[in-house]
Design a protein around this motif. Structure first.
Motif, PDB file in Angstrom:
ATOM      1  N   PHE A  58       1.638  11.894 -11.902  1.00 20.07           N
ATOM      2  CA  PHE A  58       2.883  11.320 -12.397  1.00 20.07           C
ATOM      3  C   PHE A  58       3.220  10.026 -11.658  1.00 20.07           C
ATOM      4  O   PHE A  58       3.576   9.017 -12.273  1.00 20.07           O
ATOM      5  CB  PHE A  58       4.014  12.340 -12.218  1.00 20.07           C
ATOM      6  N   ALA A  59       3.088  10.046 -10.334  1.00 18.01           N
ATOM      7  CA  ALA A  59       3.404   8.859  -9.539  1.00 18.01           C
ATOM      8  C   ALA A  59       2.430   7.720  -9.822  1.00 18.01           C
ATOM      9  O   ALA A  59       2.814   6.544  -9.859  1.00 18.01           O
ATOM     10  CB  ALA A  59       3.399   9.210  -8.056  1.00 18.01           C
ATOM     11  N   LEU A  60       1.154   8.059 -10.030  1.00 17.84           N
ATOM     12  CA  LEU A  60       0.162   7.020 -10.345  1.00 17.84           C
ATOM     13  C   LEU A  60       0.476   6.348 -11.672  1.00 17.84           C
ATOM     14  O   LEU A  60       0.283   5.135 -11.831  1.00 17.84           O
ATOM     15  CB  LEU A  60      -1.237   7.632 -10.398  1.00 17.84           C
ATOM     16  N   ALA A  61       0.975   7.107 -12.627  1.00 17.34           N
ATOM     17  CA  ALA A  61       1.202   6.570 -13.971  1.00 17.34           C
ATOM     18  C   ALA A  61       2.537   5.855 -14.116  1.00 17.34           C
ATOM     19  O   ALA A  61       2.707   5.061 -15.039  1.00 17.34           O
ATOM     20  CB  ALA A  61       1.113   7.700 -14.993  1.00 17.34           C
ATOM     21  N   VAL A  76      -5.550   3.585  -2.783  1.00 12.42           N
ATOM     22  CA  VAL A  76      -6.566   2.811  -2.062  1.00 12.42           C
ATOM     23  C   VAL A  76      -7.890   2.847  -2.815  1.00 12.42           C
ATOM     24  O   VAL A  76      -8.589   1.830  -2.928  1.00 12.42           O
ATOM     25  CB  VAL A  76      -6.737   3.360  -0.629  1.00 12.42           C
ATOM     26  N   ALA A  77      -8.225   4.007  -3.366  1.00 10.42           N
ATOM     27  CA  ALA A  77      -9.490   4.144  -4.084  1.00 10.42           C
ATOM     28  C   ALA A  77      -9.551   3.236  -5.296  1.00 10.42           C
ATOM     29  O   ALA A  77     -10.635   2.787  -5.691  1.00 10.42           O
ATOM     30  CB  ALA A  77      -9.696   5.598  -4.503  1.00 10.42           C
ATOM     31  N   ARG A  78      -8.408   2.949  -5.907  1.00  7.77           N
ATOM     32  CA  ARG A  78      -8.432   2.059  -7.076  1.00  7.77           C
ATOM     33  C   ARG A  78      -8.154   0.607  -6.703  1.00  7.77           C
ATOM     34  O   ARG A  78      -7.993  -0.242  -7.571  1.00  7.77           O
ATOM     35  CB  ARG A  78      -7.447   2.555  -8.124  1.00  7.77           C
ATOM     36  N   GLY A  79      -8.086   0.331  -5.378  1.00  8.98           N
ATOM     37  CA  GLY A  79      -8.010  -1.050  -4.917  1.00  8.98           C
ATOM     38  C   GLY A  79      -6.625  -1.573  -4.641  1.00  8.98           C
ATOM     39  O   GLY A  79      -6.462  -2.779  -4.395  1.00  8.98           O
ATOM     40  N   ASP A  80      -5.612  -0.725  -4.643  1.00 10.17           N
ATOM     41  CA  ASP A  80      -4.247  -1.182  -4.395  1.00 10.17           C
ATOM     42  C   ASP A  80      -3.988  -1.383  -2.908  1.00 10.17           C
ATOM     43  O   ASP A  80      -4.577  -0.717  -2.051  1.00 10.17           O
ATOM     44  CB  ASP A  80      -3.240  -0.160  -4.925  1.00 10.17           C
ATOM     45  N   LYS A  81      -3.073  -2.295  -2.616  1.00  9.63           N
ATOM     46  CA  LYS A  81      -2.541  -2.473  -1.262  1.00  9.63           C
ATOM     47  C   LYS A  81      -1.248  -1.666  -1.173  1.00  9.63           C
ATOM     48  O   LYS A  81      -0.377  -1.783  -2.039  1.00  9.63           O
ATOM     49  CB  LYS A  81      -2.258  -3.936  -0.979  1.00  9.63           C
ATOM     50  N   LEU A 139      -4.243  -7.993   9.165  1.00  9.69           N
ATOM     51  CA  LEU A 139      -3.442  -7.678   7.984  1.00  9.69           C
ATOM     52  C   LEU A 139      -4.194  -7.961   6.691  1.00  9.69           C
ATOM     53  O   LEU A 139      -4.040  -7.229   5.701  1.00  9.69           O
ATOM     54  CB  LEU A 139      -2.127  -8.457   8.010  1.00  9.69           C
ATOM     55  N   ASP A 140      -4.992  -9.007   6.671  1.00  6.98           N
ATOM     56  CA  ASP A 140      -5.765  -9.330   5.469  1.00  6.98           C
ATOM     57  C   ASP A 140      -6.733  -8.210   5.116  1.00  6.98           C
ATOM     58  O   ASP A 140      -7.012  -7.960   3.939  1.00  6.98           O
ATOM     59  CB  ASP A 140      -6.538 -10.635   5.673  1.00  6.98           C
ATOM     60  N   GLU A 141      -7.254  -7.532   6.136  1.00  5.64           N
ATOM     61  CA  GLU A 141      -8.251  -6.487   5.900  1.00  5.64           C
ATOM     62  C   GLU A 141      -7.623  -5.113   5.665  1.00  5.64           C
ATOM     63  O   GLU A 141      -8.300  -4.194   5.214  1.00  5.64           O
ATOM     64  CB  GLU A 141      -9.206  -6.416   7.098  1.00  5.64           C
ATOM     65  N   ALA A 142      -6.336  -4.964   5.979  1.00  5.62           N
ATOM     66  CA  ALA A 142      -5.688  -3.649   5.878  1.00  5.62           C
ATOM     67  C   ALA A 142      -5.417  -3.298   4.422  1.00  5.62           C
ATOM     68  O   ALA A 142      -4.897  -4.115   3.658  1.00  5.62           O
ATOM     69  CB  ALA A 142      -4.385  -3.653   6.663  1.00  5.62           C
ATOM     70  N   ARG A 143      -5.723  -2.063   4.055  1.00  3.66           N
ATOM     71  CA  ARG A 143      -5.384  -1.573   2.722  1.00  3.66           C
ATOM     72  C   ARG A 143      -4.119  -0.722   2.730  1.00  3.66           C
ATOM     73  O   ARG A 143      -3.473  -0.559   1.696  1.00  3.66           O
ATOM     74  CB  ARG A 143      -6.565  -0.786   2.149  1.00  3.66           C
ATOM     75  N   VAL A 144      -3.781  -0.178   3.902  1.00  5.79           N
ATOM     76  CA  VAL A 144      -2.533   0.571   4.062  1.00  5.79           C
ATOM     77  C   VAL A 144      -1.835   0.065   5.313  1.00  5.79           C
ATOM     78  O   VAL A 144      -2.449  -0.009   6.383  1.00  5.79           O
ATOM     79  CB  VAL A 144      -2.774   2.087   4.193  1.00  5.79           C
ATOM     80  N   PHE A 187       3.027  -5.954  -1.893  1.00  2.00           N
ATOM     81  CA  PHE A 187       2.203  -4.747  -1.974  1.00  2.00           C
ATOM     82  C   PHE A 187       2.274  -4.184  -3.375  1.00  2.00           C
ATOM     83  O   PHE A 187       3.321  -4.210  -4.023  1.00  2.00           O
ATOM     84  CB  PHE A 187       2.677  -3.722  -0.950  1.00  2.00           C
ATOM     85  N   ASP A 188       1.134  -3.664  -3.830  1.00  4.26           N
ATOM     86  CA  ASP A 188       1.100  -3.058  -5.163  1.00  4.26           C
ATOM     87  C   ASP A 188       2.072  -1.889  -5.250  1.00  4.26           C
ATOM     88  O   ASP A 188       2.771  -1.720  -6.251  1.00  4.26           O
ATOM     89  CB  ASP A 188      -0.322  -2.590  -5.485  1.00  4.26           C
ATOM     90  N   VAL A 189       2.108  -1.082  -4.195  1.00  3.23           N
ATOM     91  CA  VAL A 189       2.993   0.087  -4.181  1.00  3.23           C
ATOM     92  C   VAL A 189       3.616   0.235  -2.799  1.00  3.23           C
ATOM     93  O   VAL A 189       2.927   0.135  -1.785  1.00  3.23           O
ATOM     94  CB  VAL A 189       2.238   1.387  -4.533  1.00  3.23           C
ATOM     95  N   VAL A 190       4.927   0.451  -2.782  1.00  2.25           N
ATOM     96  CA  VAL A 190       5.633   0.843  -1.560  1.00  2.25           C
ATOM     97  C   VAL A 190       5.923   2.332  -1.661  1.00  2.25           C
ATOM     98  O   VAL A 190       6.472   2.798  -2.662  1.00  2.25           O
ATOM     99  CB  VAL A 190       6.941   0.047  -1.383  1.00  2.25           C
ATOM    100  N   VAL A 191       5.516   3.081  -0.648  1.00  6.42           N
ATOM    101  CA  VAL A 191       5.769   4.516  -0.580  1.00  6.42           C
ATOM    102  C   VAL A 191       6.777   4.766   0.532  1.00  6.42           C
ATOM    103  O   VAL A 191       6.579   4.306   1.661  1.00  6.42           O
ATOM    104  CB  VAL A 191       4.471   5.295  -0.301  1.00  6.42           C
TER     105      VAL A 191
END
Length: 762
Positions: A321-324, A351-356, A465-470, A488-492
């Protein structure tokens, strides 16, 4: 004209450079810019009212002379509309006043004490200095007499402090820092390397510093959100404030009718029942029509999901649900349901789908908990914040420590040592009289070297920071000088219900989408101002969204892995519409099942309420603090704890909880001989669990007054800390005046857990 503030401005930066920075980045003609005033290490600039918001948004995090700077509104917030965000801004001001009044009250209460209110240490001398903790200068202070103990204080590791000299008549700089170490005779302070060497002969004082930076960031976030137009922040604001509807979460790609969810209303998935009015959670019902239950795929490569998901079905539904969700989603996690585990799996999928991903929480402790779990599943997040505020075992992931390993940072340390050597040479010329201007030239060269140090450090940080995914951080710990203009693509936001809404808007400035996780049926944010709390500051962003959007905006985690079914029962019916299910591994577990614990009615039953009605267990008021205690009830609670210990339950497996600080103090005094036993307030136990929990409710009076027990979420927290045994002590005659506690007593009676104090004395 509106005022904006820029910091830090490089030393001796001419006004023309600042003007060019504002005009170029803010796309404004110089004739529309007013006065430029340099204040400390920053600059205040007058800009047109109508363009101020766009200028701040464009410049915050931008580079001025090779280094990112912070840019914010200066002066009191001025909102064009009297809307929700402007109201929050006003409530923040009320809370700031309440905090100041509380500090004054505390100081006055301890006036005359040799240590004051514990917020200051004086007559300190500098004993040692070295570089560490990510390039910061680590200063060790003590008294003039070696090994002389420092007085007790509230200055412990992680505390923000102001360091200043006291034996000089002229104006000298003060330094903001953080306590990184404390023992009997010394205290360690980490500061950013100063522009000049610190004098050896100085006498210093340390003052606990209010977190003014946090409040300013929240106020600035509210103004920027309110004034945003035509960008993603404006779209999120419109959705989160209900100014435009949020579209439903689309079905994940590749899921057709065959792979979709069971239609609502079918025999296997009946429609959710409505919640009782005024009770429970509006996020409680499970509407799965928009987000089918999906297995989380295995993904090759570092940082992705490296193994098949071990999540249960409600957790998988929440992740899908959260992904969609296109704008925002809520993961509602009652006690023991694996909320943070679900959040971690969601982040792994992103992260697996490439999001920051920017992963936040309200407190350093909560951020470290999230960081630890992410590391445990193979992710390598970068932790923002002062290293002294990070758990020692997690400091290796702190941004400063990671940047310190970069070649640019190693070169920066070398140059810094050379610069401070030049400062010392200029101050302590011993061989011969220097030539005119030679000292000034040495200091100038040293300052130029420190400028190069900061450029090298910034370069190392940028690489990390450039290399960090999370990236992990507290909500108000996000610094534009560090992050620049990154989005960031998503803020949690984990533990989202423990934060006031203004704090949540700080990371939202950088979000394309936000996911909130928490439980609004547990403790709300702490707010000192009664007026601010009453007018909405104690309502978190997550709680407001649950009320506003209803079940469709959230997913409830329903399988709990902590409590015996009997322990869970009352809270489940009262707060979660009876939707929680105790996993088979915990549903029937008891204290007597633990190794070394003897069988006894106390260890063979999961729940007991001892009723003190009619026994004259009267509450009392602690004069100095206004808190309440109940001496007889405390004696009974101590008796039950000692009985548990005698039956083989370890002290570390027992928690003693009471809502009142005076009762906490009394219980700690009575059980001071028991090492490893935890006794604390409800707030102190939030997020914790013990095999056995003993709760002392304290209130017992003829008027039926229950005070802040009326905030029933506190009781929910207290009860749900227990795994195998919940023992509650209270006066039914007082408690039954409130409908909530009347239902509680009825529940205990129905499961055969209600007993009288008279039975305890037979």
């Amino acid at each position: 004209m509106a005022l904006i503030h820029i910091d830090p401005v490089p030393p001796r930066c001419p006004p023309g450079v600042v003007l060019a920075f504002v005009c170029g980045g803010g796309k404004i003609d110089s004739k529309h810019v007013g006065k430029i005033a340099f204040v400390g290490r920053g600059a205040t600039v007058e800009v047109p009212d109508g363009k101020a918001a766009a200028i701040v948004n464009a410049l915050d995090g931008a580079t001025l002379q090779a280094k990112p700077v912070r840019v914010r509104f200066a002066g009191k917030a001025d909102f064009t509309d009297a809307n929700h965000l402007s109201n929050l801004s006003h409530l923040l001001d009320l809370e700031a006043k309440a905090e100041q009044e509380e500090a004054r009250r505390r100081a006055q209460a301890e006036e005359g004490s040799p240590v004051g209110d514990g917020s200051t240490l004086t007559k300190l001398i500098l004993r040692d200095s070295e570089f560490g903790l990510g390039g910061r200068l680590l200063l060790t202070f003590g008294r003039k007499t070696l090994n002389e103990p420092l007085p007790p204080s509230r200055l412990g590791p992680g505390a923000p402090v102001l360091l200043s000299q006291t034996n000089v008549n002229r104006r000298v700089p003060s330094y903001r820092g953080v306590i990184y170490d404390r023992d009997t005779a010394t205290i360690g302070v980490a500061i950013d390397p100063p522009d000049d060497d610190l004098p050896d002969e100085a006498v210093w004082r340390l003052d606990l510093s209010p977190d003014e930076v946090s409040r300013l960031r929240q106020q600035d976030a509210l103004r920027r959100a309110a004034s945003a137009t035509g960008d993603r922040l404006a779209e999120l604001r419109e959705v989160l404030l209900g100014e435009r509807p949020t579209p439903p979460a689309p079905l994940p790609q590749g899921k057709g009718e065959e792979g979709g969810p069971i239609p609502e209303g079918s025999e296997d998935n009946p429609p959710p029942s409505p919640l009782p009015e005024g009770r429970g959670s509006s996020a409680g019902s499970q509407d799965v029509s928009e987000a089918p239950s999906l297995p989380l795929p295995s993904v090759e490569g570092g940082g992705g999901v490296g193994a098949p998901s071990a999540l249960n079905e409600p957790q998988r539904d929440a992740v899908a649900f959260a992904l969609a969700a296109p704008d925002f989603a809520i993961i509602h996690g009652p006690p023991g349901t694996g909320k943070t585990t679900t959040v971690v799996e969601f982040i792994r999928e992103l992260v697996a789908r490439g999001d920051k991903v920017l992963a936040c929480a309200p407190s350093n402790h909560a951020v470290d908990n999230l960081l630890e779990k992410l590391l445990g599943v193979g992710e390598l997040p970068v932790r923002l914040g002062h290293p002294a505020r990070v758990m020692p075992e997690l400091r290796a992931r702190a941004i400063d420590i990671l940047a310190e390993k970069h070649p640019d940072a190693r070169q920066a340390r070398k140059v810094a040592r050379e610069a401070f050597a030049l400062f010392r040479q200029a101050d302590k010329w011993t061989r011969e009289k220097p030539q005119p201007g030679e000292k000034a030239a040495l200091r100038k060269e040293a300052r130029e070297m420190l400028t190069e140090v900061r450029r090298l450090e910034a370069s190392a940080t940028e690489r990390v920071l450039d290399e960090a995914r999370v990236v992990c951080a507290t909500l108000t710990g996000l610094d534009s000088q560090l992050l620049g203009q990154r989005r960031f693509d998503v803020v949690v936001i984990d533990e989202a219900c423990q934060s006031t809404e203004p704090a949540a808007w700080v990371p939202l400035l950088r979000a394309n989408k936000v996911v909130l996780a928490g439980d609004h049926c547990q403790l709300p944010p702490t707010v000192l101002s009664p007026e601010a709390a009453e007018r909405g500051l104690s309502v978190s962003l997550m709680e407001r969204l649950v009320r506003q959007f209803g079940p469709g905006a959230s997913r409830l985690l329903t399988v709990q892995h902590r409590m015996h079914a009997g322990v869970m029962g009352f809270s489940n019916g009262e707060f979660y519409d009876s939707q929680l299910v105790a996993h088979e591994s915990v549903a029937a577990h008891l204290l007597c099942h633990l190794p070394g614990v003897a069988r006894d009615p106390l260890t063979e039953t999961p729940v007991q309420f001892i009723d003190t009605a009619g026994a004259s267990y009267d509450e009392e008021l602690e004069e100095d603090t206004g808190s309440r205690f109940n001496a007889q009830e405390a004696t009974l609670a101590v008796k039950k704890v000692r009985a548990l210990l005698a039956l083989g339950v370890a002290p570390s497996q027992i928690g003693l909880i009471t809502p009142y600080r005076a009762q906490v103090r009394l219980l700690r005094e009575k059980l001071a001989d028991v090492s490893g036993l935890e006794i604390d307030s409800v707030d102190g136990f939030q997020g914790r669990e013990k095999e056995a929990i003993v709760v002392s409710l304290v209130r017992s009076n003829n008027e039926g007054e229950i005070g802040f027990l009326s905030d029933t979420r506190r009781t929910n927290v207290a009860f749900t800390r227990a795994r195998r045994k919940l023992l509650v002590i209270g006066d039914s005659a007082t408690l039954a005046s409130d409908p909530f506690y009347q239902r509680m007593l009825t529940y205990f009676e129905q499961i055969g857990a209600l007993s009288s104090v008279w039975e305890e004395t037979e």
